[in-house]
Design an enzyme around this catalytic site. Sequence first.
Site, short mmCIF file in Angstrom:
data_model
loop_
_atom_site.label_atom_id
_atom_site.label_comp_id
_atom_site.label_asym_id
_atom_site.label_seq_id
_atom_site.Cartn_x
_atom_site.Cartn_y
_atom_site.Cartn_z
N HIS A 1 -9.68 2.12 0.12
CA HIS A 1 -9.67 0.99 1.05
C HIS A 1 -10.83 1.05 2.05
O HIS A 1 -10.63 0.84 3.25
CB HIS A 1 -8.32 0.95 1.77
N HIS B 1 0.79 -1.23 0.00
CA HIS B 1 0.00 0.00 0.00
C HIS B 1 0.83 1.29 0.00
O HIS B 1 0.53 2.24 0.74
CB HIS B 1 -0.96 0.01 1.19
N GLU C 1 -11.54 -3.85 -3.05
CA GLU C 1 -10.61 -2.84 -3.56
C GLU C 1 -10.41 -3.07 -5.05
O GLU C 1 -9.83 -4.07 -5.46
CB GLU C 1 -9.26 -2.97 -2.83
C1 GLA Z 1 -5.30 -5.20 2.00
C2 GLA Z 1 -4.42 -6.38 2.03
C3 GLA Z 1 -4.60 -7.12 3.30
C4 GLA Z 1 -4.36 -6.21 4.48
C5 GLA Z 1 -5.25 -5.02 4.38
C6 GLA Z 1 -4.96 -4.02 5.47
O1 GLA Z 1 -6.58 -5.54 1.78
O2 GLA Z 1 -4.60 -7.24 0.93
O3 GLA Z 1 -3.73 -8.22 3.36
O4 GLA Z 1 -3.03 -5.81 4.49
O5 GLA Z 1 -5.08 -4.39 3.15
O6 GLA Z 1 -4.87 -4.62 6.72
#
Ligand code: GLA
Length: 375
Positions: free
Chosen positions: A208, A135, A339
Amino acid sequence: MTKWFGAGLIIAAIAFISCNSAQNENSTTMGAITKKDWGEVDGKQVYLYTLTNKNGDVATISNYGGTITSWTSPDKNGNKSSIIIGFDSLNTYLQHPPYFGALVGRYGNRIGKAQFKLGDSVYHLAVNNGPNSLHGGLKGFDKVVWEASVPDSTQPSLTLNYLSKDGEEGYPGNLNVTVVYTLSDDNGLKIDYTATTDKPTPVNLTNHSYFNLTGNVSNTILDHSLQIDADNYTPVDTTLIPTGEIKTVKGSPFDFTTAKKIGRDIASVPGGYDHNFVLNKKDSSLQKVATLSDSVSGRQLEVYTTQPGLQFYTGNFLDGKFTNHDGHPLNIHTALCMETQHFPDSPNKPDFPSTILQPGQTYHTVTEYKLSVKE
Ligand code: GLA
């Protein structure tokens, strides 16, 4: 005569302004948007914007991380609650919750071993998730203050801009990003992303938000039904990096081609769902790719996107550390994410659709979440 006419115009103008804009100590209302002071980060002012559409649906969005902090609408009995997880205070966001409602970039999802090769150079990123980069790194787009503007206050629409400097978090090129959030009158929350760069760079922007359609996180999302228009998904290794294979969902717990309860097969997915689904859509037009529904509240959420992938994540790492608007702790599986994105680790997977943006090109993607209620 002219004098009286002039005075009349001034009085009318004052009356118009006071009807359409109201101000108190720390908040200003203009048409469909209210802006209030929410604190300060990195010496920059942070605001919370309230967007209201014609039906009285309300979304609150901050320029800190471009975060959607709530989206409130009635259930089938007319009871209003937020279907998006979040908090009322900026301070809680500063404790780094796991990306609740935030804009994620420069690269949403994971880049394997926190590095990629582009041209003749190898770029090294922050290792912040096992051996990988997740991220956007240590201070991704979710933790910066965006420039906000309201181009037309009669519309519930907010524009956010952020210039990510060359070398920021290890990524090449000055990336100029604009995100426009619009709460439409047919209860859609639309997110329009554009970006340009002055050097080739990977870009994968997403939002997100965590959803729980019951609006009450004492319920898990395991009884929500989900349909995803994806015949394939990208299997992952133990660090959640795609193996490179595009695998059929047929006969597996990943088959959401017809609606099923999320809880039905989750026990056969170690750790829960946290996977990228390869959407069936064949081009980058805006199409419906998923439908989430909950029979208790009667709410249904459709996902439309121009993107080729959808990361379906069932809140597997939620551990009760944070408390939602509704006062309940956010425990495992109390919320889920859809997402929209390009596939994880694309910069290291030449067979995946490319995420490299070149100078002179414009990155443009759109995702819309559409909410409705069934009796
Ligand atoms: C995304 C990732 C997950 C986790 C979340 C935040 O969805 O794919 O593995 O890291 O973000 O916790």
